[in-house]
Each structure stands twice: as C-alpha cells, then as structure tokens.
Design a protein around this motif. Structure first.
Motif, short mmCIF file in Angstrom:
data_model
loop_
_atom_site.label_atom_id
_atom_site.label_comp_id
_atom_site.label_asym_id
_atom_site.label_seq_id
_atom_site.Cartn_x
_atom_site.Cartn_y
_atom_site.Cartn_z
N LEU A 283 1.06 -1.43 0.20
CA LEU A 283 0.11 0.17 0.17
C LEU A 283 0.89 1.51 -0.08
O LEU A 283 0.34 2.25 -1.17
CB LEU A 283 -0.95 0.43 1.50
N ALA A 284 1.71 1.27 0.97
CA ALA A 284 2.77 1.97 0.99
C ALA A 284 3.42 2.45 -0.37
O ALA A 284 3.84 4.50 -0.46
CB ALA A 284 4.42 2.03 1.67
N GLN A 285 3.49 1.99 -1.33
CA GLN A 285 4.32 1.78 -2.51
C GLN A 285 2.95 2.23 -3.60
O GLN A 285 4.05 3.11 -4.53
CB GLN A 285 5.14 -0.04 -3.27
N LEU A 286 2.07 1.93 -3.53
CA LEU A 286 1.17 2.55 -4.61
C LEU A 286 0.91 3.78 -3.99
O LEU A 286 0.83 5.21 -5.04
CB LEU A 286 -0.40 1.87 -4.39
N ALA A 311 -9.00 -1.23 13.68
CA ALA A 311 -8.08 0.02 14.27
C ALA A 311 -6.94 -0.58 14.10
O ALA A 311 -6.30 0.43 13.39
CB ALA A 311 -8.73 -0.52 15.60
N PRO A 312 -6.47 -1.92 13.76
CA PRO A 312 -5.19 -1.84 13.57
C PRO A 312 -4.68 -1.98 12.29
O PRO A 312 -3.82 -1.51 11.79
CB PRO A 312 -4.76 -3.92 14.06
N ILE A 313 -6.54 -2.17 11.85
CA ILE A 313 -6.23 -1.48 9.56
C ILE A 313 -5.43 -0.09 9.80
O ILE A 313 -4.95 0.14 9.03
CB ILE A 313 -7.55 -2.43 8.72
N ALA A 314 -6.05 0.82 10.50
CA ALA A 314 -6.36 2.46 10.09
C ALA A 314 -5.24 2.43 10.57
O ALA A 314 -4.30 3.61 9.70
CB ALA A 314 -7.42 3.03 10.95
N SER A 320 1.38 4.20 5.95
CA SER A 320 1.68 3.66 5.01
C SER A 320 2.28 5.32 4.05
O SER A 320 2.62 5.25 2.93
CB SER A 320 1.05 2.74 4.33
N GLY A 321 2.45 6.15 4.87
CA GLY A 321 1.83 7.41 4.05
C GLY A 321 1.08 8.30 3.60
O GLY A 321 0.96 8.95 2.87
N ALA A 322 -0.49 6.92 3.51
CA ALA A 322 -1.75 7.83 3.89
C ALA A 322 -2.43 9.63 4.11
O ALA A 322 -1.43 9.26 5.55
CB ALA A 322 -2.32 7.33 3.65
#
Length: 494
Positions: A283-286, A311-314, A320-322
């Motif tokens: 995800l971070a790469q995208l 919660a852990p997903i967020a 990720s840099g989002a």
C-alpha cells in the motif's frame, strides 16, 4: 411476488402523466386512454404520485401477505422463492436494511452548556466550521531569520465538515456528477468521482474534486490524477466489504465507455483485491507512486470498509504514508451489492470511528492522518456525533441523492431510476436538471452547517477542532457496558 399495489381514486382525469413518468412499466396506457396497472413491477419510487396533477394516484403496501412466523418472516419467504425461480444472487441497492443492528447515533445524546460553561451564540460570536484534512506537522520549524517555515504537506480545506461521497460515473448519471461538482464548488467542499473516471467536461472543477483509484483502475491515467485536489485509493466500501465493484455492460455506453476506458457493452468488474496490494508495504508503494505521479502536491486518501479489525488496519494505513483515511460503515449505500453481504458484513460507522480514533491516539500517530466518516450519516446531529467520536469530517452519499430527488426505492441496479439519478437512459437522465440539483445540494449542506453551529453553540464549543474526538460531550442511552467502552463514552446521567 407483488409488494406494492397502485391505486387511483375518482379524481383521476386520465391525463396519462403517471404512465409517461413510470420508468419501470408498472403503469401503462391501455385502450381508450385507460390506465393499466402492473403491480408486480412497482418499486414504490413515488414518481407517479409526485406528478399526478390531481393527487389521484397513490401506492400502498400490497394487502396479500405470506404467512410468517418468528423464524421465517415475509421477506425471507419472498427471497427464497425468488432465488428458487432464478438461481441467482440477490442484488439490491442503497444501504443495509437489517433492523437488528443498532443505529448508535440514536443511542447517544449530546451534552449542553449550562451555568458553569456558558453556551455560545453562533449568530453573534465566531464559530469555526472550517476543516483541514491531511497530515499535520510534528512540530514548528523556523528559517534562518526565525520566521515560521511553510512546510505544511498538501491539505484539503473545507469550509464545512461535510463532503460528498464517492459515486461512480456509470452507476449514476453525468447530471448527478455535474450537480455534485457545482455544489461542492459553491460550498467550498469536495465531491468524489468514485471508480468510474472523470468526464472531461468536469475537469474545470479540479479545485473541488477527489478522484478515485480502485482495483479495476477504470478511467485512471495521468491527466485524470492531476485533474483533482486529492486522490483516493479505494480498498473497500461499507455496503460490500471484501468484494469488488461491478457495473453491468448495459450501462457501459457512450461517454461512460470512453471515460472508463472499457469497450461498450462489456461489464466493468473490479476485482476484490488490488492485485498489487497484499501488505501495508505494498500500500505504501502505491501511495508513494501516486504522490510521485502528481508531484507530491496532492494528499492521498485510503478508503476502507468498517470491519471488525478496523483499528489495526487504520494504524497500518497511517504508517503507509497516506494523508487521510476514509472509513465507510455498515449502512453505506451502493448502486448494487449482493443483498446478503450488504446486510450482514461489516460494523456500524460509530463503533469504527471511535475504535480508530482511540487506537491512533494510543499509538501517538493521530496527527499523521485525518479521518473521514461515512455510511449512514442522515442529518447534522449524526455529523456532530461522528466528529465527537473522532472523525475530522463526514461524507454523505444517500442523503445527497435524496436531496436530488431519490426516494430510496432500492432499484439503482436496474438502471431504470425514475428520478434520472442511477441511470444512463438519456430520456430518464433529462429528468434531473444539474443546476437545480446543485442548488438543492447547496441548500441541504448550508442547512446542516447552520444546525452544526447551533448544536456546537449549545455545547459551548466554538470550532470543529474543539469538537473532534471530544467524547466527554457524548452520553449513551440503552447501551451495554462493552458498547460504552468501545465508543469511549459514559452513560447518560453520569
């Protein structure tokens, strides 16, 4: 399988307006200018009722019911019979219908100022509803002359904490997109293209547009990415978590085909996963790729459905840099979804936002991202409660469609929307005037914003920033101890 019955009274003048307005074939003109009712085709969209000049037409629930019991209710029996007849997956539109999941907004009350904490008069005192969405700097930096350095990352500036949710071109008409874009520009907020690309006629609304990158990458190219103020990576949505999107070939025509870059008549199917995302690192790469493609000038949003481990997903998304996380809850609407999945998968947005805000605060990374709440926001009070639970802003989809005329007949997937919203039929599309639609959307959001100011004033709060995550301002009613714990609020009277 009849659910509704169309009726008329003696004031009918046989003008045939109802037959012309009915897009589902439930009312047709017979011999000698007589009306013929095909009750089984009626969706209770209320178009005929709204346009009858004498008020002669009305729609009622059909009086003939299946015998039900405490286990198999009437809808269960209808759906079993329909699947036995067709062998197909049940499809439906709009948000979840199951009534056994609480609407937590209705079980929370807001605090009000009294003697020791005076209220604020929004008519005479400053009240700040502006919101800035994006990563916040970890500290203040100064240049060699001691002046504060302008090192803020890209942000979205909203004059109100209300945005318009993602709805794709193809699932809804171009006129709906036009109305949303014009309203967003007038309001100083944002609308979202959804995963169907952006029609070239809407490029001038760049300053108020969010474009979406979904798993199918439909309509995604360099010009598209740069024709917006932010980019949203759609991982999931509340009405159908864990599965992709599907726009039927009958809607892939003309400009929809060109905009989505899909051949006419071919189904546009977005796969369930992004086949280049299987970890937070992917995800971070995208995220970085999209920022690179747009010169690091636009914030990147990641949209996910509200699920049990949100919660852990967020937390992972924040790392990720989002810049922004958009969370879509259990009652999020859609143009088409498997009914069983829509009504049984995911969790309400209230629980998701509270859990995410608390987790990000505990990990001391809350300022790395902003959080948008969507899925079942029905009014200004819901918006205030969502922000008090931890959201920075809310996003509305179904409410926006209702402002444009939608009567929630849950027939979007048929492409026969009587109000010209969820259709690509040219004759039906003309039923929505985008200018008038934009004016109605502006009225709605302005009304909600005024109500938000009134509510905050009564709470003794003068800004959205002071409201955000202020769970002390909330109290629960008819909630158990675990629900109160997850929401992070106390019981009413404490």
């Amino acid at each position: 399988m009849r659910r509704y019955r169309i009726r008329k009274d003696e004031s009918c003048i046989s003008c045939m307006r109802c037959a012309r307005e009915c897009s589902f074939g439930a009312i047709t003109e017979g011999e000698g200018r007589t009306l013929v009712f095909h009750h089984g085709k009626c969706t209770d969209c209320q178009r005929c009722v709204s346009f009858c000049p004498t008020g002669a037409i009305y729609v009622t629930e059909d009086g003939n019911h299946f015998r039900s019991n405490s286990v198999f209710m009437e809808d269960d029996i209808r759906e079993i019979m329909l699947q036995a007849e067709t062998g197909g997956v049940l499809l439906s539109s709009m948000g979840a219908e199951r009534g056994n999941v609480p609407i937590y907004f209705d079980r929370m009350l807001l605090n009000a100022s009294q003697v020791t904490n005076p209220s604020i008069d929004p008519l005479r005192e400053p009240m700040e509803t502006a919101v800035f969405l994006g990563r916040r700097p970890e500290g203040i930096e100064r240049d060699s002359d001691g002046r504060i350095a302008d090192n803020l990352p890209p942000h979205l500036e909203l004059s109100t904490p209300i945005m318009f949710s993602a709805m794709s071109y193809g699932a809804i008409s171009l006129n709906v997109h036009r109305a949303l874009a014009e309203a967003a520009a007038q309001l100083g907020t944002y609308w979202n293209t959804g995963e169907g690309g952006l029609h070239e006629s809407l490029y001038p609304f760049k300053a108020n547009t969010i474009v979406q990158v979904a798993s199918g990458r439909f309509g995604v190219h360099g010009t598209y990415l740069n024709a917006a103020s932010a980019i949203e990576i759609k991982i999931g949505q509340g009405a159908k978590p864990g599965i992709g999107g599907h726009l039927t070939g009958k809607k892939i025509i003309g400009d929809v085909s060109r905009t989505r870059m899909v051949p006419e008549g071919m189904d546009a199917i977005s796969p369930a996963p992004h086949h280049d995302i299987y970890s937070i690192e992917d995800l971070a790469q995208l995220v970085m790729s999209l920022k690179e493609a747009t010169g690091y000038m636009k914030p990147v949003i990641v949209k996910v459905a509200a699920v049990h481990n949100i919660a852990p997903i967020a937390s992972g998304i924040a790392r990720s840099g989002a810049d922004i996380i958009s969370i879509d809850g259990f009652r999020g609407g859609t143009g088409a979804a498997p009914k069983r999945l829509r009504d049984n998968v995911g969790i309400p947005i209230e629980l998701a936002i509270a859990a995410v805000d608390q987790r990000l605060r505990e990990e001391r990374i809350r300022d790395r991202v902003s959080v948008i709440a969507s899925g079942g926001i029905r009014n200004s009070a819901d918006a205030v409660k969502a922000i008090a639970l931890g959201a920075d802003a809310v996003s509305i989809g179904t409410a926006a469609l209702c402002a444009l005329g939608c009567h929630i007949c849950a027939s979007c997937h048929t492409g026969r929307c009587a109000w010209g919203l969820a259709t690509q039929d040219p004759a039906l599309m003309e039923r929505l005037d985008p200018e008038k639609g934009a004016a109605r959307l502006v009225n709605l959001v302005n009304a909600w914003t005024r109500e938000i100011k009134e509510i905050m004033g009564g709470m003794g709060i003068n800004s959205i920033e002071a409201l955000r995550g202020n769970r002390l301002a909330l109290r629960g009613v008819d909630l158990n101890s675990k629900e109160l714990e997850i929401l992070g609020i106390r019981y009413a009277g404490e």
